[in-house]
Design a protein around this motif. Sequence first.
Motif, PDB file in Angstrom:
ATOM      1  N   GLU A   1     109.954   7.259  48.492  1.00 23.29           N
ATOM      2  CA  GLU A   1     109.937   6.644  49.819  1.00 23.29           C
ATOM      3  C   GLU A   1     108.861   5.556  49.904  1.00 23.29           C
ATOM      4  N   ARG A   2     107.684   5.846  49.335  1.00 22.31           N
ATOM      5  CA  ARG A   2     106.589   4.863  49.399  1.00 22.31           C
ATOM      6  C   ARG A   2     106.894   3.624  48.563  1.00 22.31           C
ATOM      7  N   PHE A   3     107.542   3.807  47.420  1.00 19.83           N
ATOM      8  CA  PHE A   3     107.913   2.649  46.606  1.00 19.83           C
ATOM      9  C   PHE A   3     108.969   1.800  47.322  1.00 19.83           C
ATOM     10  N   ASP A   4     109.942   2.496  47.940  1.00 21.36           N
ATOM     11  CA  ASP A   4     110.966   1.779  48.717  1.00 21.36           C
ATOM     12  C   ASP A   4     110.322   1.004  49.864  1.00 21.36           C
ATOM     13  N   GLN A   5     109.334   1.641  50.476  1.00 23.46           N
ATOM     14  CA  GLN A   5     108.633   1.017  51.597  1.00 23.46           C
ATOM     15  C   GLN A   5     107.931  -0.268  51.129  1.00 23.46           C
ATOM     16  N   LEU A   6     107.290  -0.193  49.966  1.00 25.38           N
ATOM     17  CA  LEU A   6     106.591  -1.356  49.412  1.00 25.38           C
ATOM     18  C   LEU A   6     107.582  -2.484  49.100  1.00 25.38           C
ATOM     19  N   THR A   7     108.694  -2.134  48.453  1.00 30.07           N
ATOM     20  CA  THR A   7     109.727  -3.124  48.150  1.00 30.07           C
ATOM     21  C   THR A   7     110.269  -3.748  49.437  1.00 30.07           C
ATOM     22  N   GLY A   8     110.458  -2.916  50.444  1.00 32.01           N
ATOM     23  CA  GLY A   8     110.944  -3.399  51.743  1.00 32.01           C
ATOM     24  C   GLY A   8     109.975  -4.370  52.403  1.00 32.01           C
ATOM     25  N   LEU A   9     108.677  -4.050  52.325  1.00 37.53           N
ATOM     26  CA  LEU A   9     107.651  -4.940  52.889  1.00 37.53           C
ATOM     27  C   LEU A   9     107.681  -6.307  52.205  1.00 37.53           C
ATOM     28  N   LEU A  10     107.778  -6.298  50.880  1.00 37.42           N
ATOM     29  CA  LEU A  10     107.797  -7.557  50.128  1.00 37.42           C
ATOM     30  C   LEU A  10     109.032  -8.389  50.491  1.00 37.42           C
ATOM     31  N   ALA A  11     110.173  -7.734  50.625  1.00 39.23           N
ATOM     32  CA  ALA A  11     111.407  -8.433  50.994  1.00 39.23           C
ATOM     33  C   ALA A  11     111.276  -9.073  52.378  1.00 39.23           C
ATOM     34  N   ARG A  12     110.703  -8.316  53.319  1.00 37.08           N
ATOM     35  CA  ARG A  12     110.511  -8.871  54.672  1.00 37.08           C
ATOM     36  C   ARG A  12     109.545 -10.045  54.649  1.00 37.08           C
ATOM     37  N   MET A  13     108.465  -9.903  53.869  1.00 37.19           N
ATOM     38  CA  MET A  13     107.499 -11.005  53.757  1.00 37.19           C
ATOM     39  C   MET A  13     108.190 -12.260  53.245  1.00 37.19           C
TER      40      MET A  13
ATOM     41  N   GLU B   1      99.500  -4.525  55.539  1.00 37.58           N
ATOM     42  CA  GLU B   1     100.236  -3.260  55.415  1.00 37.58           C
ATOM     43  C   GLU B   1     100.529  -2.950  53.936  1.00 37.58           C
ATOM     44  N   ALA B   2     100.948  -3.974  53.201  1.00 36.65           N
ATOM     45  CA  ALA B   2     101.264  -3.787  51.779  1.00 36.65           C
ATOM     46  C   ALA B   2     100.008  -3.389  50.999  1.00 36.65           C
ATOM     47  N   ASP B   3      98.881  -4.045  51.314  1.00 33.04           N
ATOM     48  CA  ASP B   3      97.618  -3.724  50.652  1.00 33.04           C
ATOM     49  C   ASP B   3      97.217  -2.272  50.890  1.00 33.04           C
ATOM     50  N   GLN B   4      97.406  -1.852  52.122  1.00 30.05           N
ATOM     51  CA  GLN B   4      97.096  -0.471  52.505  1.00 30.05           C
ATOM     52  C   GLN B   4      97.972   0.516  51.723  1.00 30.05           C
ATOM     53  N   LEU B   5      99.254   0.188  51.663  1.00 33.81           N
ATOM     54  CA  LEU B   5     100.219   1.044  50.973  1.00 33.81           C
ATOM     55  C   LEU B   5      99.918   1.109  49.468  1.00 33.81           C
ATOM     56  N   VAL B   6      99.498  -0.024  48.908  1.00 32.49           N
ATOM     57  CA  VAL B   6      99.129  -0.069  47.491  1.00 32.49           C
ATOM     58  C   VAL B   6      97.963   0.898  47.218  1.00 32.49           C
ATOM     59  N   SER B   7      96.956   0.891  48.093  1.00 31.95           N
ATOM     60  CA  SER B   7      95.814   1.808  47.937  1.00 31.95           C
ATOM     61  C   SER B   7      96.288   3.255  47.958  1.00 31.95           C
ATOM     62  N   VAL B   8      97.164   3.578  48.906  1.00 24.42           N
ATOM     63  CA  VAL B   8      97.672   4.951  49.043  1.00 24.42           C
ATOM     64  C   VAL B   8      98.479   5.338  47.801  1.00 24.42           C
TER      65      VAL B   8
ATOM     66  N   MET C   1     100.786  -6.314  44.753  1.00 24.38           N
ATOM     67  CA  MET C   1      99.487  -6.782  45.260  1.00 24.38           C
ATOM     68  C   MET C   1      99.375  -8.301  45.147  1.00 24.38           C
ATOM     69  N   ARG C   2      99.772  -8.816  43.974  1.00 21.78           N
ATOM     70  CA  ARG C   2      99.616 -10.251  43.734  1.00 21.78           C
ATOM     71  C   ARG C   2     100.618 -11.067  44.543  1.00 21.78           C
ATOM     72  N   MET C   3     101.877 -10.603  44.556  1.00 20.76           N
ATOM     73  CA  MET C   3     102.905 -11.332  45.315  1.00 20.76           C
ATOM     74  C   MET C   3     102.588 -11.358  46.797  1.00 20.76           C
ATOM     75  N   SER C   4     102.092 -10.229  47.283  1.00 19.55           N
ATOM     76  CA  SER C   4     101.753 -10.135  48.690  1.00 19.55           C
ATOM     77  C   SER C   4     100.661 -11.163  49.024  1.00 19.55           C
ATOM     78  N   GLY C   5      99.687 -11.321  48.135  1.00 19.11           N
ATOM     79  CA  GLY C   5      98.648 -12.342  48.303  1.00 19.11           C
ATOM     80  C   GLY C   5      99.226 -13.744  48.282  1.00 19.11           C
ATOM     81  N   ASP C   6     100.141 -13.995  47.331  1.00 17.58           N
ATOM     82  CA  ASP C   6     100.801 -15.307  47.260  1.00 17.58           C
ATOM     83  C   ASP C   6     101.544 -15.616  48.563  1.00 17.58           C
ATOM     84  N   MET C   7     102.294 -14.631  49.050  1.00 17.56           N
ATOM     85  CA  MET C   7     103.112 -14.893  50.242  1.00 17.56           C
ATOM     86  C   MET C   7     102.265 -15.045  51.495  1.00 17.56           C
TER      87      MET C   7
END
Lengths: 217, 217
Positions: free
Chosen positions: B8-20, B59-66, B85-91
């Motif tokens: 679920e957490r991995f899906d959540q991370l992928t979902g966040l990146l897609a929305r970004m 949110e993605a950074d937080q999720l990455v830590s968890v 982590m890196r893509m989220s920073g780029d976006m």
Amino acid sequence: VRRDVHLERFDQLTGLLARMSRTVVTGIRHASTALLEVARDEVAPTMAAGNTVSALHREADQLVSVLLARQQPVASDLRLVLAAMRMSGDMDRMGRLAEHIAEVSIARYPRPAVPPEAHPIVRAMAEAATTLAEKSSLVLATRDPISAMQLALDDDVTDALVRQLFALLTAEWRHGTQAAVDVAMVGRYYERFADHAVGVGRQVAYLVTGNVVSGRI
Amino acid sequence: VRRDVHLERFDQLTGLLARMSRTVVTGIRHASTALLEVARDEVAPTMAAGNTVSALHREADQLVSVLLARQQPVASDLRLVLAAMRMSGDMDRMGRLAEHIAEVSIARYPRPAVPPEAHPIVRAMAEAATTLAEKSSLVLATRDPISAMQLALDDDVTDALVRQLFALLTAEWRHGTQAAVDVAMVGRYYERFADHAVGVGRQVAYLVTGNVVSGRI
């Protein structure tokens, strides 16, 4: 033995960050001399510093992967690894921005890229950026939470100087289009350099306190 | 249950990146319309997109830590987390750069910030940057390694346009200092935006193949 390897890798990561931060200071000093004193022989050392920082950045990234995969750090060890990833990225950009500043100076050589009218403000920006880089190197070494927090909020000086610089670049500007563009780009490079130094401060603050200092750079 | 939470957490991370990535495309479109059509009402949606991207980044950074602390991922799972982590920073930067473009347009409103002479090149840059953002959003969704590798090497168009744009900003420029500075800054923002889109491509390539695509952005 496992514990020793563990500590050794963390020490290695801390050592890489310290070397990066010192090399970044060297780079911005050479770049600013190249630009402000029209010193052609300062360009090569700026580029060398940028390349060293990039190589150390790749090494740190590699080490972070190994640390996460093999040591599976938690709590403050995990914070160190995450902060190291971000700081290493910030410092890589700082090295690159110093290179960009040196590139502007070389593109106009032997003519100065910065006309006398803009010289005092650009010099003040160079000094402010160098001071921030030195401070970020220092807080990285001492991990003093108060200094880290101060650095994390410490970009007001640069912001004010950027505004002053751009205020010169209007209809009254008498030094031509190319000089205006050069000065604007150099101002932007110093501004971004300072932003990333502040970013390093934020990561040290996070590393030491566990709290994220808000603000976008 | 643990395995479910894990997925679920991995899906959540992928979902966040897609929305970004989708929000970044929206942001650059609004910003380019604001700039090129002198459309004041396009500024607010640009800023809204930038703020959304920043919130998702945090949110993605937080999720990455968890994820790193609780799941201690290895192999391809660890690559996903590091790449995220890196893509989220780029976006996050892409969203901010779109805001900067909109800010230039609003600072000159109702006068166009881009004079007719520079309009075709800036329009071509806007289109190239938007295409790269769309491609990065697509490879993030499909994770097709060939497309990811292509995107990772795909910034030649923007580089050529930047050179053309700066070639206009010389002694022959007839639109004044401020317009020259505006055009130079806008060119630089699109260039950096494109660099970060390429950075996203590199991270997808790393994520899928495990190989680091060299190159500094």
